[in-house]
Design an enzyme around this catalytic site. Structure first.
Site, short mmCIF file in Angstrom:
data_model
loop_
_atom_site.label_atom_id
_atom_site.label_comp_id
_atom_site.label_asym_id
_atom_site.label_seq_id
_atom_site.Cartn_x
_atom_site.Cartn_y
_atom_site.Cartn_z
N ASP A 1 40.04 38.22 36.77
CA ASP A 1 38.96 39.18 36.64
C ASP A 1 39.40 40.61 36.79
O ASP A 1 40.47 40.99 37.37
CB ASP A 1 37.87 38.79 37.60
CG ASP A 1 38.17 38.78 39.12
OD1 ASP A 1 39.22 38.35 39.28
OD2 ASP A 1 37.48 39.50 39.76
N GLU B 1 38.08 37.18 42.11
CA GLU B 1 38.73 37.78 43.12
C GLU B 1 37.85 39.01 43.70
O GLU B 1 37.77 38.99 45.09
CB GLU B 1 40.31 38.39 43.07
CG GLU B 1 40.92 38.79 44.48
CD GLU B 1 40.76 40.06 44.44
OE1 GLU B 1 41.07 40.54 45.67
OE2 GLU B 1 40.48 40.74 43.50
ZN ZN Z 1 43.18 43.08 42.64
#
Ligand code: ZN
Length: 473
Positions: free
Chosen positions: A72, A138
């Site tokens: 992401d 994340e």
């Molecule tokens: Zn990162």
């Protein structure tokens, strides 16, 4: 592996939508990429992907290396810029040695990590077995790393490719938790002759409770508590105290409403306090501002004892750096952040957060905060704990990486750790004994429009990764 190839793959990735929580297109793309390259892969129910390349002939005894990046990216754009992150390719330019997205985030955090993994997987140089792990979300809470099933990968050595400063090797991060405090309070009738005042401290620089905790910046909640503590007595009642924001931010403003017998003396003391504090913080927080004025009371005052317990425990609450690392210069080992305080009619709530790479120290710090507030009669709860990664200066992958760096560039890399969270802490919890390191090319302005990647640092990053993976045994 060539830098040009890594950049070509990254340019392809800039065309694939991958906002945190909406990684579907990049997850599908990675799986398809593995199929097209005849590589084994798996995908778990959250969207984490593992692509596997078997050891080259003669390299079967080399221990498996796990290479890891997150799928992401943070999607931010300049206000008014017409752009749809769910379908538009990221617009970038190459300028003065940097690859820049001028009006959006670039997503080199961590698209460049993905690109480096894929370039390695398709490279012809013989290596041991490689497992490339691509986690989801994340940026919004490390959901992918959190959801990893034990056994999802086999390797005992992991290289995380989510760092932002070429020349720095990261070998640790802090874990953390929040400690939340609640005082149940009763209010009394207004006291005749007392006047209500509102005091505000604002203009603090604040910052991140991990990265900036050692910068000596003002915590306005702590400052307000310090002043109020000096005013406790028969002529003082607390009405409310409100300040700070997120648990991971240093409080930039705080406001207290008080009911006092001698408003003139109180205001005089507040302005003397203001000039002391401005002096104390003239370097780190030059814009602190102090105001105190009469207001109409919106709430009745707290009982004297309750107000004193709250002010005293806030004043006594630890805040800031508690211990420095014994192994790594200038690294904060353990800290606590007195993050926020909020008053309602029947309650005063305080949020604090503690960090340490060492679980025992993190919990001891949290217990110290608990002890202080419990002693004052509050209910205290610990929550949202996440694990850290305690630096191991004797790590095998660290030795390989430092040696490779010296060989390639004839200079020493910096070995560091951060006082904030990384996915590595969660990996370590699921895969005990995992030997890890994190490095990457130089990025600037990540998470904001204007994010940029330094191209010269890409050559060094790619050369280092290639060298470590080829020489590892
Ligand atoms: Zn990162």
């Amino acid at each position: 592996m060539e830098t040009a190839r890594v950049l070509d793959i990254f340019k392809e990735i800039t065309r694939i939508p991958r906002e945190s929580g909406h990684e579907g297109p990049i997850t599908d793309w990675l799986c398809k990429w593995a199929q097209e390259h005849s590589l084994a892969f798996k995908r778990d129910s959250t969207g984490n992907v593992l692509i596997i390349r078997d050891a080259a002939p003669g390299k079967e005894s080399v221990p498996t290396i796990v290479l890891q990046a997150h799928q992401d990216m943070v999607c931010e754009k300049v206000a008014g810029f017409k752009f749809d992150f769910s379908k538009d390719p990221i617009p970038y330019v190459i300028k003065d040695g940097w690859m820049i997205a001028e009006n959006t985030t670039l997503g080199a955090d961590d698209g460049i990590g993905i690109a480096a993994c894929l370039a390695l997987l398709e490279d012809s140089a013989p290596t041991g077995r490689l497992e490339c792990l691509f986690t989801i979300s994340e940026e919004t809470g490390m959901d992918g790393a959190e959801a990893l099933e034990p056994g999802f990968f086999d390797g005992k050595t992991l290289i995380n490719l989510d760092s932002e400063d070429e020349g720095q090797l990261f070998i640790g991060c802090a874990g953390g938790l929040n400690t939340n405090i609640k005082f149940s309070v009763r209010r009394t009738a207004p006291i005749s002759g007392f006047k209500t005042l509102q005091c505000t401290i604002s203009g603090g620089i604040g910052g991140h409770s991990g990265d900036d905790i050692n910068k000596g910046r003002a915590n306005t909640v702590q400052l307000m508590a310090r002043f109020l503590y000096s005013q406790l007595g028969e002529g003082f009642r607390l009405v409310s105290i409100d300040g700070g924001g997120k648990p991971n931010a240093i409080a930039r403003e705080c406001q207290a409403v008080v009911s006092v017998a001698d408003p003139a003396a109180f205001k005089k003391a507040f302005s003397a306090f203001a000039s002391d504090v401005k002096d104390e913080f003239h370097t780190t927080d030059p814009s602190l501002s102090f105001e105190c004025a009469a207001v109409k009371p919106a709430l009745e005052p707290l009982g004297r004892k309750a107000g004193e317990r709250i002010v005293t425990s806030l004043f006594a609450s630890p805040h800031g750096v508690y211990a420095m690392s014994q192994d790594i210069a200038d690294l904060v080992q353990t800290s606590t952040n007195l993050a926020s305080v909020r008053t309602s009619k029947g309650q005063v709530e305080i949020v604090t957060s503690q960090r340490s790479a060492a679980q025992s120290e993190r919990r001891a710090m949290a217990a110290k905060v608990r002890a202080n507030f419990e002693g004052a009669g509050a209910k205290v709860r610990h929550m949202y704990e996440y694990p850290g990664w305690n630096p191991n200066v004797h790590s095998k992958i660290l030795k390989y990486t430092v040696d490779a760096y010296r060989r390639l560039f004839n200079t020493e890399p910096e070995v560091k750790a951060i006082h904030a969270g990384l996915e590595c802490g969660l990996f370590l919890q699921k895969f005990p004994g995992l030997d890890m390191i994190s490095f990457g090319p130089t990025l600037r302005g990540v998470h904001a429009p204007g994010e940029k990647l330094e191209l010269a640092s890409m050559d060094k990053f790619v050369a280092l990764l290639d060298e470590v993976v080829r020489k590892f045994e």
